[in-house]
Design an enzyme around this catalytic site. Structure first.
Site, PDB file in Angstrom:
ATOM      1  CE  LYS A   1      34.696  46.213  46.854  1.00  0.00           C
ATOM      2  NZ  LYS A   1      34.087  45.298  46.439  1.00  0.00           N
TER       3      LYS A   1
ATOM      4  CG  ASP B   1      35.542  42.638  44.172  1.00  0.00           C
ATOM      5  OD1 ASP B   1      35.274  41.693  42.991  1.00  0.00           O
ATOM      6  OD2 ASP B   1      35.367  42.530  44.715  1.00  0.00           O
TER       7      ASP B   1
ATOM      8  CD  GLU C   1      34.963  39.419  45.322  1.00  0.00           C
ATOM      9  OE1 GLU C   1      34.347  39.302  45.697  1.00  0.00           O
ATOM     10  OE2 GLU C   1      36.393  38.995  46.132  1.00  0.00           O
TER      11      GLU C   1
ATOM     12  CG  ASP D   1      30.524  38.572  44.659  1.00  0.00           C
ATOM     13  OD1 ASP D   1      29.612  38.238  45.223  1.00  0.00           O
ATOM     14  OD2 ASP D   1      30.839  39.513  45.091  1.00  0.00           O
TER      15      ASP D   1
ATOM     16  CE  LYS E   1      29.964  40.465  48.716  1.00  0.00           C
ATOM     17  NZ  LYS E   1      30.288  40.109  47.332  1.00  0.00           N
TER      18      LYS E   1
END
Length: 358
Positions: free
Chosen positions: A157, A187, A213, A238, A265
């Site tokens: 992240k 991400d 991402e 995403d 997701k």
């Protein structure tokens, strides 16, 4: 002939607060707990369970009427999962919970939804190791732990601390591991500015990154399309997929942006049915994809993992989140050497009766 009363299904929902072992940071802030709701179905002496989980500030169904919609779902459970899926189009996490609960009720046991070589413990799912945001020393510690645990793919992240420090962390990995040894995904959770995103992506590409991402915030489709055309490293969507409900809208989005990857997701995009729609479109347009959890409890993660195995995607999936919480439910899922296994010897530590007194 005596009349036989029709046995209706009973549905209840139960709120549960998952507590993080460590505060977990993204560019949107730090999380210490996550709310989820369990949907329990009862019929003919059997019970089934589904998980309806949202992430505050991110899920499209993070709405004031969420619990009201759960009540409506329970009151109308006899409509069946297909009609409910259509009626709950703006509540993808409840769509997912309903799908899961019906599968659970129909299954031999509540948690064996998709029998396979995975649930037999014969085959595993390759997963990435997740490195949360924080100060550079904390992120470095997590990276070292993931590499020591045998992960061949790590996901960082980024976007919350100084960008040069983040580049330093990537440099540290590459000094010790080649791209063939360790795949790196990053991400940004939409943290990059529209004008600076490409420059940052260029700098990131020096470290042979697998993909980035969501570099910029969603709904900037013109800019995202430009980035996907000019990027030196693959871009994965995403958050961009959240709130895109119809097949027509999904296809228009993919045709406009033309990303290299999409990340799926189920709790955010309408459960297995919604995820399958995205997969079919991705294949049609030659876009790569993989599946990740949305920080569900082990109940939701178990369902996602079992379904994911059947999709035969050999890329590392984002399903290693079961150990994040202090109050998760012990289950057969087990992470070893960067792979998710289903250990049949590890029994579920879950009691339906306890839900009713939470």
């Amino acid at each position: 002939m005596p009349l036989v009363a029709k046995i209706h299904m009973k549905a209840t929902y139960h709120k549960y607060s998952l507590q993080f072992k460590l505060p977990s940071g993204t560019s949107r802030g730090v999380m210490t707990e996550k709310e989820t709701w369990f949907l329990v179905l009862e019929k003919d002496g059997k019970k089934g369970i589904g998980e309806c989980g949202i992430l505050r500030g991110l899920s499209v169904d993070d709405r004031p009427d969420y619990e009201e919609k759960l009540q409506w779902t329970c009151a109308n459970i006899d409509l069946g999962k297909d009609q409910l899926w259509e009626a709950l189009i703006e509540f993808p996490s409840i769509q997912f919970g309903v799908e899961m609960a019906f599968l659970s009720l129909q299954s031999e046991t509540p948690f064996l939804l998709f029998p396979s070589e995975f649930t037999e413990g014969v085959k595993s799912i390759l997963i990435n190791g997740l490195v949360w945001m924080g100060e550079a020393a904390f992120m470095k510690q997590q990276i070292e732990e993931k590499l020591a645990q045998g992960f061949a793919c790590v996901k960082l992240k980024i976007g919350a601390i100084d960008f040069d420090k983040e580049l330093g962390l990537l440099r540290y990995i590459r000094q010790h591991f080649t791209p063939e040894q360790v795949e790196i995904r990053v991400d940004a959770n939409g943290a990059f500015g529209l004008d600076t995103a490409l420059d940052k992506i260029v700098q990131l590409s020096e470290f042979k990154i697998h993909s980035i991402e969501q570099p910029i915030q969603k709904n900037n489709t013109d800019r995202m399309s430009d980035l996907c055309k000019t990027t030196p490293l693959p871009i994965a969507l995403d958050e961009e997929l959240i709130g895109v409900f119809t097949i027509q809208e999904k296809e228009l989005l993919l045709q406009k942006i033309r990303p290299q990857y999409i990340i799926l997701k189920p709790s955010f995009i309408g459960g297995f049915r919604g995820t399958q729609e995205w997969i079919l479109l991705a294949k049609k347009h030659q876009i790569g994809w993989w599946i990740t959890s949305a920080l569900e409890s082990n109940i939701g993660l178990n369902a996602i993992a079992q379904w994911t195995f059947l999709q035969h995607n050999l890329m590392p999936q984002g399903l290693g989140t079961g150990a994040l919480y202090t109050n998760n439910f012990d289950c057969p899922l087990d992470v070893s050497q960067g792979q998710l296994w289903y250990k049949k010897a590890n029994e579920w530590q879950f009691n339906f009766e306890e839900l009713s007194i939470l």
